[in-house]
Every structure is written in C-alpha cells, then in structure tokens.
Design a protein around this motif. Structure first.
Motif: not given
Length: 331
Positions: A137-142, A234-243, A254-260
């Motif tokens: 799930v880690q895109d190149m931006e992250a 903050i960083y993880t929540g932004a990644l989840k939104e754009r992934a 796992v994705v559901a818990r990202m950013g929490t």
C-alpha cells in the motif's frame, strides 16, 4: 590512512570473547547521576516535540551549548524553547533546519558553527516520521518521503558536521534508530526498512571514523508516548485516502485501521532516551558504545546486536586493513 591510537586494540580471539558482555548491555552503565556536559556544543534535529524537544532542554540544563533545530519556523514550539532559554538562562539556540533540504542543512550547520565559534562536538540525528500500513500500500510518495526524512536526512546532517569534527579530531554522532531497526513488525510501512538502513549506515560510519577519533552511537528506543503517534496518523491517513483500491483490497482489516493508532496507553518515560544520550556523551572518547537499546519494557534486539558484533569481528577482525577499525569499535 591516519594512525589509529584512540583505543587499545584487541586481537581477534580476545575481542570476540569480550563482545557478548559489551554488546548485551541494554541499559546505560552506572554513571554520575548528573552528567556534566559543560563545553559540549550539541546540534539536535527534530526538536519540536518528543526526544528532540526533551533532549534539547536536558542537555542545556547539564551545561551544554545546544542548537535545537526544527522545520517550518516560525512556530509556537520554537518560541517556547527560545523563551525557556531566556527565562532560565540556558545556552540554547533555535535554528531552522528541514532535514529534507540540502540548503537548509548546510546553512543551519554553518550558523551553529558560527555561533559556537568552531566545529560542533555532538550531532543527535533524531528527526523522523512514520507511515504505517502494508508494504504494498505504500505508494512512491510515501516511500520517498519516509526514506528522505529518516535515512537521507540523517546522511545530510552527518556529512554537514563531519568536516568540522574531522578538523578538530574529535566528535560524537548519534543516530536515533528503533527496536524496529533490528526486528520487524508486520504492517509497519517502511519504518523498519528505514531504520535497518540507519543501523547499517551508522555502523559503517563508526568504522570509517575511527582514524578521526569520532565516535558513533546508534540509539534503539522501544515504544514511547511521544508525538510520533499523532504525526504518524496524519501521514498514514493521507496515504489511505489516496492509495489505489487495487492495492488496498488485499488487506481490508489492516487498511481500515490505518491512521487510527493510539500511543496514549504507553507509560514508559520518554526521558529515558535523552538521559541515555547525555550519559554516553559524558563517557571518555573511545569508550562509548556502538549501540544502546533503551526501553521501558522488552528489548528484543539484544541477541541480534550480540551476534552481529561477534560476526563482524570474526569476519573482519583479523584483516590487516580493516581489522583495526572493526575491533576498535567493538572492543
């Protein structure tokens, strides 16, 4: 190569025998309750919160001249530190450094050296971020941001301070790593990859700096209740939104818990890390450890550190060219 005279070098077999005892020390050795850091010029990155903020005040109260750096100045955290220094008459200076910027790193270190009237004595590489989630799930931006901050940022600062330290033939560089630089937790994003890189880079640097009388110590904290949890969300929540859904689909829970993530339940004293660093700074040059694990609970990397040290000495300890460097670090 300059002569190596800062440590008594041990022969291969004797050095290997001594490693287990020295590498397994998980907590700081017995030292003076209040280390004296008078005369030390210390630059720290990531001082807006966490270990950096606590350390800046701690080292200044122990007598050091401290250069507390952070990005995005002006900001309230910078003004708070400046006011604290003025109120308590601490030799503490706040300088803007974004570790992502070659220009700011060069300018910030130059400014610290100008104020100090010469090279710095200690660098504490501390600024870092976390972005959680599955590797896929880690895109190149992250990925770029994580490595640029946590690995390349440390490299930028080390390169900036080393010419001065080499000129004065003394210095100490700290790299704040993590337990996760030696062990791996699933779904931790690239954090372990970042910290594994830090561990390797700064161990190599430790060997290469032996001839210059510059010590390197890698600090390996466990989990502490610092602001890193807030920023990580903050960083993880932004990644989840754009992934992209094609990548998130493989890990729905796992994705559901990202950013929490919630680090508020952690009770370990975050001052453990600044105290350990201060105690190591106060040790005589050439006796400081390569690694120091600091944790309020478990220290799972102890055996890894022991085996790694033994392996390095067994592999290269008898080499005519490289053996003295390796043994000097691990004796």
């Amino acid at each position: 190569m300059p002569s190596i005279d800062r440590r008594t070098l041990l022969a291969g077999a004797a050095a290997t025998t001594a490693l287990a005892a020295s590498a397994s020390r998980a907590q700081p050795d017995a030292v003076a309750a209040t280390p004296d850091l008078s005369g030390k010029a210390i630059l720290i990155t990531g001082c807006s919160s966490g270990f950096g903020r606590l350390g800046a005040e701690h080292y200044a109260r122990l007598g050091a001249k401290v250069f507390a750096t952070m990005r995005n100045i002006p900001r309230p955290e910078a003004e708070e530190l400046r006011q604290l220094a003025a109120d308590d008459k601490l030799d503490l200076h706040v300088i803007e450094i974004d570790v992502l910027s070659d220009e700011q790193v060069a300018q910030g270190v130059a400014e610290a050296e100008r104020i100090n009237g010469g090279p710095l004595d200690v660098l504490v590489n501390n600024a870092g971020i976390g972005i959680s989630g599955p590797v896929e799930v880690q895109d190149m931006e992250a990925t770029r941001l994580a490595f640029d901050t946590n690995v390349f940022g440390y490299h930028r600062l080390a390169r900036a301070v080393l010419p001065g330290m080499r000129a004065q033939k003394s210095g100490q560089i700290f790299a704040v790593s993590s337990q996760l630089g030696r062990v791996i937790v699933p779904y931790g994003g690239h954090y372990s990859a970042n910290k594994f890189a830090v561990e390797a880079m700064f161990e190599q640097l430790a060997y290469e700096l032996v001839p210059h009388n510059i010590d390197v110590t890698i600090i390996e904290p466990g989990g502490y209740p610092t602001e890193v949890w807030v920023n990580r969300n903050i960083y993880t929540g932004a990644l989840k939104e754009r992934a992209e859904e094609i990548h998130k689909a493989g890990y729905p829970e796992v994705v559901a818990r990202m950013g929490t993530e919630d680090g508020s339940g952690r009770t370990a004293d975050a001052m453990d890390v600044p105290r350990a660093i201060a105690e190591i700074i106060a040790l005589p040059a050439g006796t400081r450890p390569l690694r120091r694990a600091v944790s309020g609970s478990a220290i799972p990397q102890t055996q890894i550190n022991e085996v790694a040290a033994q392996t390095q000495v067994a592999w290269l300890g008898r080499s005519e060219a490289l053996g003295p460097l390796v043994r000097a670090v691990h004796d």
